[in-house]
Structures are given as structure tokens and as C-alpha cells.
Write a protein that holds these residues in place. Structure first.
Motif, PDB file in Angstrom:
ATOM      1  N   ALA A  93      -1.696   7.435  41.575  1.00 39.40           N
ATOM      2  CA  ALA A  93      -3.116   7.266  41.557  1.00 39.40           C
ATOM      3  C   ALA A  93      -3.815   8.262  42.270  1.00 39.40           C
ATOM      4  CB  ALA A  93      -3.300   5.924  42.359  1.00 39.40           C
ATOM      5  N   MET A 113      -5.419   8.614  44.770  1.00 38.99           N
ATOM      6  CA  MET A 113      -5.923   8.485  45.958  1.00 38.99           C
ATOM      7  C   MET A 113      -5.484   9.633  47.020  1.00 38.99           C
ATOM      8  SD  MET A 113      -4.429   4.513  45.959  1.00 38.99           S
ATOM      9  CE  MET A 113      -5.227   3.800  47.517  1.00 38.99           C
ATOM     10  N   ASN A 144     -12.856   1.711  35.893  1.00 42.11           N
ATOM     11  CA  ASN A 144     -11.905   0.384  35.618  1.00 42.11           C
ATOM     12  C   ASN A 144     -12.406  -0.618  34.957  1.00 42.11           C
ATOM     13  OD1 ASN A 144      -9.985   2.258  36.868  1.00 42.11           O
ATOM     14  ND2 ASN A 144      -9.038   0.479  37.611  1.00 42.11           N
ATOM     15  N   LYS A 150      -8.444   2.748  31.720  1.00 45.34           N
ATOM     16  CA  LYS A 150      -7.756   2.316  32.985  1.00 45.34           C
ATOM     17  C   LYS A 150      -8.177   0.875  33.070  1.00 45.34           C
ATOM     18  CE  LYS A 150      -8.346   5.118  36.709  1.00 45.34           C
ATOM     19  NZ  LYS A 150      -8.287   4.538  37.861  1.00 45.34           N
ATOM     20  N   GLY A 185      -5.249  -4.021  43.359  1.00 45.68           N
ATOM     21  CA  GLY A 185      -4.734  -2.832  44.127  1.00 45.68           C
ATOM     22  C   GLY A 185      -4.283  -3.215  45.793  1.00 45.68           C
ATOM     23  N   CYS A 217      -6.844  -2.808  48.263  1.00 45.21           N
ATOM     24  CA  CYS A 217      -8.130  -3.042  47.634  1.00 45.21           C
ATOM     25  C   CYS A 217      -8.676  -4.573  48.333  1.00 45.21           C
ATOM     26  CB  CYS A 217      -7.912  -3.200  46.123  1.00 45.21           C
ATOM     27  SG  CYS A 217      -9.342  -4.105  45.444  1.00 45.21           S
ATOM     28  N   CYS A 236       1.143  -3.125  41.244  1.00 51.85           N
ATOM     29  CA  CYS A 236       2.510  -3.131  40.962  1.00 51.85           C
ATOM     30  C   CYS A 236       3.140  -2.948  42.721  1.00 51.85           C
ATOM     31  CB  CYS A 236       2.772  -2.010  40.152  1.00 51.85           C
ATOM     32  SG  CYS A 236       2.673  -2.160  38.655  1.00 51.85           S
ATOM     33  N   LEU A 276       0.443   4.197  39.789  1.00 56.11           N
ATOM     34  CA  LEU A 276       0.465   3.477  41.011  1.00 56.11           C
ATOM     35  C   LEU A 276       0.182   4.167  42.342  1.00 56.11           C
ATOM     36  CD1 LEU A 276       4.572   3.628  40.246  1.00 56.11           C
ATOM     37  CD2 LEU A 276       3.241   1.682  40.201  1.00 56.11           C
ATOM     38  N   PHE A 283      -1.929   4.628  54.915  1.00 58.69           N
ATOM     39  CA  PHE A 283      -2.417   4.454  53.463  1.00 58.69           C
ATOM     40  C   PHE A 283      -3.500   3.464  53.606  1.00 58.69           C
ATOM     41  CE2 PHE A 283      -1.498   2.206  49.275  1.00 58.69           C
ATOM     42  CZ  PHE A 283      -2.171   3.346  48.877  1.00 58.69           C
ATOM     43  N   SER A 301     -11.978   3.335  49.051  1.00 52.56           N
ATOM     44  CA  SER A 301     -13.402   2.748  49.402  1.00 52.56           C
ATOM     45  C   SER A 301     -13.347   1.996  50.591  1.00 52.56           C
ATOM     46  CB  SER A 301     -13.795   1.551  48.254  1.00 52.56           C
ATOM     47  OG  SER A 301     -13.879   2.314  46.951  1.00 52.56           O
ATOM     48  N   SER A 302     -12.205   2.371  51.451  1.00 49.86           N
ATOM     49  CA  SER A 302     -12.113   1.476  52.948  1.00 49.86           C
ATOM     50  C   SER A 302     -13.182   2.365  53.844  1.00 49.86           C
ATOM     51  CB  SER A 302     -10.764   1.817  53.228  1.00 49.86           C
ATOM     52  OG  SER A 302     -10.518   3.107  53.609  1.00 49.86           O
ATOM     53  N   GLY A 320     -12.111  -1.611  50.630  1.00 54.09           N
ATOM     54  CA  GLY A 320     -10.522  -1.294  50.666  1.00 54.09           C
ATOM     55  C   GLY A 320     -10.166  -1.247  52.160  1.00 54.09           C
TER      56      GLY A 320
HETATM   57  P1  5GP Z   1      -1.660  -0.044  44.130  1.00 47.16           P
HETATM   58  O1  5GP Z   1      -0.838   0.557  43.270  1.00 47.16           O
HETATM   59  O2  5GP Z   1      -1.701   0.497  45.261  1.00 47.16           O
HETATM   60  O3  5GP Z   1      -1.558  -1.674  44.229  1.00 47.16           O
HETATM   61  O4  5GP Z   1      -3.162   0.161  43.402  1.00 47.16           O
HETATM   62  C1  5GP Z   1      -3.827   1.334  43.339  1.00 47.16           C
HETATM   63  C2  5GP Z   1      -4.961   1.460  42.907  1.00 47.16           C
HETATM   64  O5  5GP Z   1      -5.885   0.488  43.579  1.00 47.16           O
HETATM   65  C3  5GP Z   1      -5.728   2.655  42.628  1.00 47.16           C
HETATM   66  O6  5GP Z   1      -5.296   3.379  41.559  1.00 47.16           O
HETATM   67  C4  5GP Z   1      -7.291   2.338  42.397  1.00 47.16           C
HETATM   68  O7  5GP Z   1      -7.643   1.782  41.260  1.00 47.16           O
HETATM   69  C5  5GP Z   1      -7.377   1.129  43.378  1.00 47.16           C
HETATM   70  N1  5GP Z   1      -7.889   1.290  44.858  1.00 47.16           N
HETATM   71  C6  5GP Z   1      -7.632   2.566  45.766  1.00 47.16           C
HETATM   72  N2  5GP Z   1      -8.495   2.247  46.539  1.00 47.16           N
HETATM   73  C7  5GP Z   1      -9.214   1.105  46.563  1.00 47.16           C
HETATM   74  C8  5GP Z   1     -10.337   0.507  47.345  1.00 47.16           C
HETATM   75  O8  5GP Z   1     -10.478   1.231  48.497  1.00 47.16           O
HETATM   76  N3  5GP Z   1     -10.959  -0.317  46.818  1.00 47.16           N
HETATM   77  C9  5GP Z   1     -10.799  -0.921  45.715  1.00 47.16           C
HETATM   78  N4  5GP Z   1     -11.149  -2.050  45.046  1.00 47.16           N
HETATM   79  N5  5GP Z   1      -9.536  -0.487  44.987  1.00 47.16           N
HETATM   80  C10 5GP Z   1      -9.054   0.499  45.497  1.00 47.16           C
END
Ligand code: 5GP
Length: 346
Positions: free
Chosen positions: A52, A54, A157, A176, A182, A185, A221, A240, A265, A269-270, A289
């Protein structure tokens, strides 16, 4: 107000049913894919898993480590122009690295400058917004596609078929998919908005494939089995975040916490990310986030092997010699106790 009564599912609500197979070993399974992208007409070959964009996972170090296994990275957007240029000049060593951006004018101007100098070494772009349903987002895609007819655009997304179709018709090669799943998220909690991820993948994949477009399942995931379910549901790529966090390649410091080594981690958007990159949380918005401490897991190599092993194993269980065959050979069975109670099926 309306209520949709259709059943919508998450990864945790299903398992993949085993099927008879002539495969005897995981080593007989090929989990790479070949695509020709609808708009860019460029060819892709690799294992369709993307780190991702991030700041923990979309790093140059992650890109180099994952490229050894033919996996991809969406490089995060907070790198400076000189760093990005130096990184993309490493091509073809890192064949599928996505340049990531938002949809503001400064984002676009920065991309234009970097692309002008980097030329053909930037083939893939990831346009990332929290809410892919806005007119401004669609307008941005139009502008980008018109200016760059031969780049491969991944954008989102979204979580529904009709918006997936619209984006593909507008010039997106890979849509996407995922709002709220997330690991860091908090959108669902803060806004009440979201869509169960497995159903979002099934519905968006169906819409995209009907137009010869592709989707990337983004978020939610937590184990290799979830990737297998995402591919089984029709995802062409899987993105991921959390599963690749906590490793050396993230570039974060290791923190001792109650005698255990941890690594931070946080969502992009945190509050933490907004303070680091935007000087704080703007008054009109709330952070969507969170910030967590994960166990430190060393180099990402072992995690990658585990993920690839899990996906290969799923293919073996359903008799899919190639990853491409996995969704055709997938039958999901529902398992969630709570849902069974609600719908009266023991
Ligand atoms: P994970 O694999 O950790 O479950 O999800 C990764 C995805 O979470 C990222 O690719 C992005 O789409 C989403 N994401 C990342 N940071 C944030 C956030 O601060 N807020 C939200 N709503 N989604 C996030």
C-alpha cells in the motif's frame, strides 16, 4: 431512506471449499499473472500483490525487497521529487512501482515535473482518494488520462459496480476497491460508511471484467487466507498495508514495549499522519485512521514467503494450477455464527 436486504460478506464470513484436484504439490502452482491493461495497452507480468501507498509500506526499501519476488509497491506520495527521480531511475530492476498521488493541483504539478524528467521509467500511477465517488475525482481521472494516454492508471477507492464501470469508462485500468476495511482505518466507526470487503470485491470485479478492466482489492487482509479469498472472489490485484508493516523495510524505529520489540503503524488519514505531513488535522475534519504498535517482524522476506505459500496452498486445495483459475474454482461457504443466527441457518 432505503434498506438493502441483500446479504453482504466479509473475509471472515466465508471459507473456500476444497475441490478434487490432480495437483500433488504447491510447487506445481503458478501464482503469477499476465495482463494487458485496457487503456495503457501495456503488458504486465508478476505476482499481483501490491504494498500500500502508506509511509510504512510504500517505501523504496519495500519496493526493492518485493521486486525480488515479482511483487509491486505503490510508493507513498510524501517522498521528495529528487528521491522519486532517483528511485524510478532504478528501472528495470523494479518493474512495477506505482507513482502515487492525490487529486489536488499541487499533486498534479509535482507528478508532471517528475514524469517529465523520469520519462518512460514511470509506467504506473496510483490515484488515491478516500472517496472515489466525487465529481472532482472523476474530473481528475479524465485530465490525467487525456494528458498521459499510455500510463497504467490504478485509481479509487470505490465499492460498487456502477462506480467501477464509470471509472473504467473514464480511463482507469485498475479500479481500487475498499472503503473502510483497512487495519488502521476508522472510517466505518467515524462516519458509518463502508461496505463488506468480500462482497465489494465480487461485485466490482464482475463490473470491471465485463468491460475488460481490472480491480485491486485494497484493505482488510489479515492473513494469507484472506488474500486467497480476495483472489477467489475475483480480485486481479490485492493491496496490503498491515500485513507488510512492522518490518525493516518500513524504515521506522524499533520501540521496546514491555520487553517486546514493536514498530509503529498508522493510517494515512490518522492524526499522526496529518500532523507529520499536513501540520495537523484541519478544523472541519476528523481523523479517520488510527495509530497502533505492531510486533517487530524483521525482514519482510519471511512474511512474503508465508503469504505466497498460503496463496499457493489455496490453489492446490481447489485444483487451480494457475492463480488465474482460482476464482473459477472457488466456491465460498458461509461460516459466521452470528449471520447464521440472523438468517436462521444452523
Ligand atoms: P490494510 O492492508 O492495512 O488492512 O489496509 C490498507 C489500506 O487501508 C490502504 O491501502 C488504504 O486504502 C487504507 N488506509 C490507510 N490509511 C488509512 C486511513 O488513515 N484511513 C482510512 N480510512 N483508510 C486508510
Amino acid at each position: 431512506m432505503r434498506i438493502e436486504q441483500d446479504l453482504k460478506l466479509d473475509f471472515k464470513d466465508v471459507l473456500i471449499r476444497p475441490k478434487r484436484s490432480t495437483l500433488t504439490s504447491r510447487s506445481e502452482v503458478d501464482i503469477s499473472r499476465d495482463f494487458v491493461f485496457l487503456h495503457s495497452q501495456r503488458k504486465y507480468h508478476g505476482i499481483p500483490i501490491i504494498a500500500a501507498n502508506m509511509d510504512a509500506t510504500g517505501t523504496f526499501a519495500m519496493a526493492r525487497a518485493l521486486a525480488r519476488h515479482q511483487l509491486s509497491v505503490a510508493v507513498h506520495k510524501h517522498y521528495g521529487e529528487a528521491e522519486l527521480l532517483a528511485f524510478f531511475a532504478e528501472q528495470p530492476a523494479i518493474p512495477t512501482a506505482f507513482y502515487s498521488m492525490g487529486i489536488t493541483q499541487p499533486d498534479y504539478d509535482k507528478f508532471r515535473r517528475v514524469k517529465e524528467q523520469a520519462g518512460g521509467t514511470i509506467e504506473y500511477v496510483c490515484v488515491d482518494v478516500a472517496n472515489g465517488y466525487t465529481k472532482a475525482f472523476v474530473g481528475f481521472i479524465h485530465k490525467l488520462r487525456t494528458a498521459y494516454p499510455d500510463i497504467t492508471i490504478m485509481a479509487g477507492n470505490v465499492v460498487t459496480g456502477e462506480m467501477t464501470e464509470e471509472l473504467i469508462l473514464d480511463g482507469v485500468d485498475i479500479v481500487k476497491v475498499g472503503i473502510g476495511p483497512g487495519s488502521v482505518c476508522t472510517t466505518r466507526r467515524m462516519s458509518g460508511v463502508g461496505y463488506p470487503q468480500l462482497s465489494a470485491i465480487i461485485e466490482c470485479a464482475d463490473a470491471a471484467h465485463g468491460l475488460h478492466g481490472l480491480i485491486c482489492a485494497d484493505g482488510g487482509c489479515t492473513s494469507p487466507g484472506d488474500l486467497a479469498k480476495a483472489f477467489g472472489a475475483g480480485a486481479d490485484f490485492v493491496m496490503l498495508g498491515g500485513m507488510l508493516a512492522g518490518h525493516d523495510e518500513c524504515g521506522f524505529e524499533i520501540i521496546e514495549h514491555d520487553g517486546i520489540q514493536k514498530m509503529r503503524f498508522y493510517g494515512m488519514s490518522s492524526r499522526e499522519a496529518m500532523e507529520k505531513y499536513a501540520g495537523g488535522v484541519a478544523e472541519y475534519r476528523a481523523a479517520e485512521g488510527k495509530d497502533v504498535l505492531l510486533d517487530y517482524r524483521g525482514a519482510v522476506e519471511d512474511t512474503v514467503q508465508e503469504i505466497l505459500g498460503g496463496v499457493r496452498s489455496a490453489c492446490t486445495y481447489v485444483g487451480a494450477r494457475k492463480l488465474k483459475e482460482l476464482s473459477k474454482r472457488t466456491t465460498f461457504i458461509r461460516v459466521t455464527q452470528q449471520l447464521n443466527e440472523v438468517f436462521g441457518q444452523a
